[in-house]
Write a protein that holds these residues in place. Structure first.
Motif, short mmCIF file in Angstrom:
data_model
loop_
_atom_site.label_atom_id
_atom_site.label_comp_id
_atom_site.label_asym_id
_atom_site.label_seq_id
_atom_site.Cartn_x
_atom_site.Cartn_y
_atom_site.Cartn_z
N ASN A 103 -3.83 12.05 20.07
CA ASN A 103 -2.66 12.36 20.86
C ASN A 103 -3.02 12.24 22.33
O ASN A 103 -4.06 12.72 22.76
N TYR A 104 -2.15 11.61 23.07
CA TYR A 104 -2.37 11.42 24.50
C TYR A 104 -1.19 12.04 25.22
O TYR A 104 -0.06 11.99 24.76
N GLY A 105 -1.45 12.62 26.36
CA GLY A 105 -0.35 13.21 27.10
C GLY A 105 -0.61 13.19 28.58
O GLY A 105 -1.74 13.02 29.04
N SER A 106 0.47 13.35 29.32
CA SER A 106 0.35 13.46 30.77
C SER A 106 1.48 14.34 31.26
O SER A 106 2.45 14.59 30.55
N LEU A 107 1.34 14.79 32.47
CA LEU A 107 2.35 15.66 33.06
C LEU A 107 2.46 15.33 34.53
O LEU A 107 1.47 15.29 35.24
N ASP A 108 3.66 15.07 34.97
CA ASP A 108 3.94 14.85 36.38
C ASP A 108 4.58 16.13 36.90
O ASP A 108 5.78 16.20 37.10
N GLY A 109 3.76 17.17 37.03
CA GLY A 109 4.28 18.48 37.42
C GLY A 109 4.46 18.61 38.91
O GLY A 109 3.65 18.13 39.69
N ALA A 110 5.52 19.27 39.29
CA ALA A 110 5.76 19.53 40.70
C ALA A 110 4.79 20.59 41.20
O ALA A 110 4.48 21.55 40.50
N LYS A 111 4.31 20.41 42.41
CA LYS A 111 3.37 21.37 42.98
C LYS A 111 3.98 22.76 43.05
O LYS A 111 3.30 23.76 42.87
N THR A 112 5.27 22.86 43.25
CA THR A 112 5.91 24.17 43.34
C THR A 112 5.81 24.93 42.03
O THR A 112 5.81 26.16 42.02
N ASP A 113 5.74 24.24 40.90
CA ASP A 113 5.62 24.90 39.60
C ASP A 113 4.30 25.63 39.47
O ASP A 113 4.21 26.66 38.81
N ARG A 114 3.25 25.09 40.06
CA ARG A 114 1.92 25.66 39.88
C ARG A 114 1.40 26.40 41.11
O ARG A 114 0.31 26.93 41.09
N THR A 115 2.18 26.45 42.17
CA THR A 115 1.74 27.13 43.38
C THR A 115 1.70 28.64 43.14
O THR A 115 2.72 29.25 42.85
N ALA A 116 0.50 29.19 43.21
CA ALA A 116 0.27 30.63 43.03
C ALA A 116 0.68 31.13 41.66
O ALA A 116 0.98 32.31 41.49
N ASP A 117 0.73 30.26 40.66
CA ASP A 117 1.08 30.67 39.31
C ASP A 117 0.35 29.77 38.31
O ASP A 117 -0.08 28.68 38.65
N TRP A 118 0.24 30.22 37.09
CA TRP A 118 -0.42 29.47 36.03
C TRP A 118 0.59 28.62 35.27
O TRP A 118 1.64 29.10 34.89
N VAL A 119 0.26 27.35 35.05
CA VAL A 119 1.09 26.45 34.24
C VAL A 119 0.26 26.04 33.03
O VAL A 119 -0.86 25.56 33.16
N HIS A 120 0.84 26.21 31.85
CA HIS A 120 0.18 25.88 30.58
C HIS A 120 0.38 24.39 30.32
O HIS A 120 1.48 23.94 30.07
N LEU A 121 -0.69 23.61 30.38
CA LEU A 121 -0.60 22.15 30.26
C LEU A 121 -0.79 21.64 28.85
O LEU A 121 -0.11 20.71 28.42
N ALA A 122 -1.76 22.20 28.12
CA ALA A 122 -2.09 21.67 26.79
C ALA A 122 -2.37 22.82 25.84
O ALA A 122 -2.93 23.84 26.24
N ALA A 123 -1.97 22.62 24.58
CA ALA A 123 -2.17 23.65 23.55
C ALA A 123 -2.31 23.00 22.19
O ALA A 123 -1.94 21.84 21.98
N ASP A 124 -2.80 23.77 21.26
CA ASP A 124 -3.00 23.35 19.88
C ASP A 124 -1.66 23.11 19.18
O ASP A 124 -0.73 23.89 19.33
N TYR A 125 -1.58 22.03 18.38
CA TYR A 125 -0.39 21.80 17.55
C TYR A 125 -0.10 23.01 16.66
O TYR A 125 1.04 23.27 16.32
N GLN A 126 -1.13 23.73 16.26
CA GLN A 126 -0.97 24.86 15.35
C GLN A 126 -0.64 26.17 16.07
O GLN A 126 -0.47 27.20 15.42
N ASN A 127 -0.52 26.15 17.38
CA ASN A 127 -0.19 27.35 18.15
C ASN A 127 1.32 27.41 18.32
O ASN A 127 1.89 26.84 19.24
N PHE A 128 1.98 28.14 17.43
CA PHE A 128 3.44 28.20 17.46
C PHE A 128 3.97 29.02 18.63
O PHE A 128 5.15 28.96 18.93
N ASP A 129 3.11 29.78 19.30
CA ASP A 129 3.53 30.52 20.49
C ASP A 129 3.58 29.62 21.72
O ASP A 129 4.04 30.05 22.77
N ALA A 130 3.10 28.39 21.61
CA ALA A 130 3.04 27.48 22.75
C ALA A 130 3.84 26.20 22.48
O ALA A 130 3.44 25.11 22.85
N MET A 131 4.97 26.34 21.85
CA MET A 131 5.77 25.16 21.48
C MET A 131 6.32 24.40 22.68
O MET A 131 6.61 23.23 22.59
#
Length: 92
Positions: free
Chosen positions: A26-54
């Protein structure tokens, strides 16, 4: 990799081994805005089996989570985040 634009580019590439052989890559990318991650945590990648991170944009075949933040530096208070990064018990 190549940045043909005129604006600065931050490129991070990482390879994470899957939990077992012969899983479809699986390949992925994210073109995230800087404002989304400024002074906050952004969840970029997670396990397919982690249903809490859908809603995480990049799914991988490993018990792994990847986060990003952009620190804000205040000359009086130093670096600050809007919220602390909390790990579940038994995580490192």
């Amino acid at each position: 990799e190549d940045n043909r634009g005129t604006t600065p580019l931050r490129f991070v590439q990482s390879w994470i081994l899957p939990r077992r052989a012969n899983l479809e890559p699986n390949y992925g990318s994210l073109d995230g805005a800087k404002t989304d991650r400024t002074a906050d945590w952004v969840h970029l990648a997670a396990d397919y089996q982690n249903f809490d991170a859908m809603n995480v944009p990049i799914k991988i075949h490993q018990d792994c989570n990847c986060y990003v933040t952009e620190l804000v530096v205040d000359k009086d208070q130093g670096s600050a985040l809007r919220r602390d990064f909390k790990l579940d018990d038994k995580r490192q």
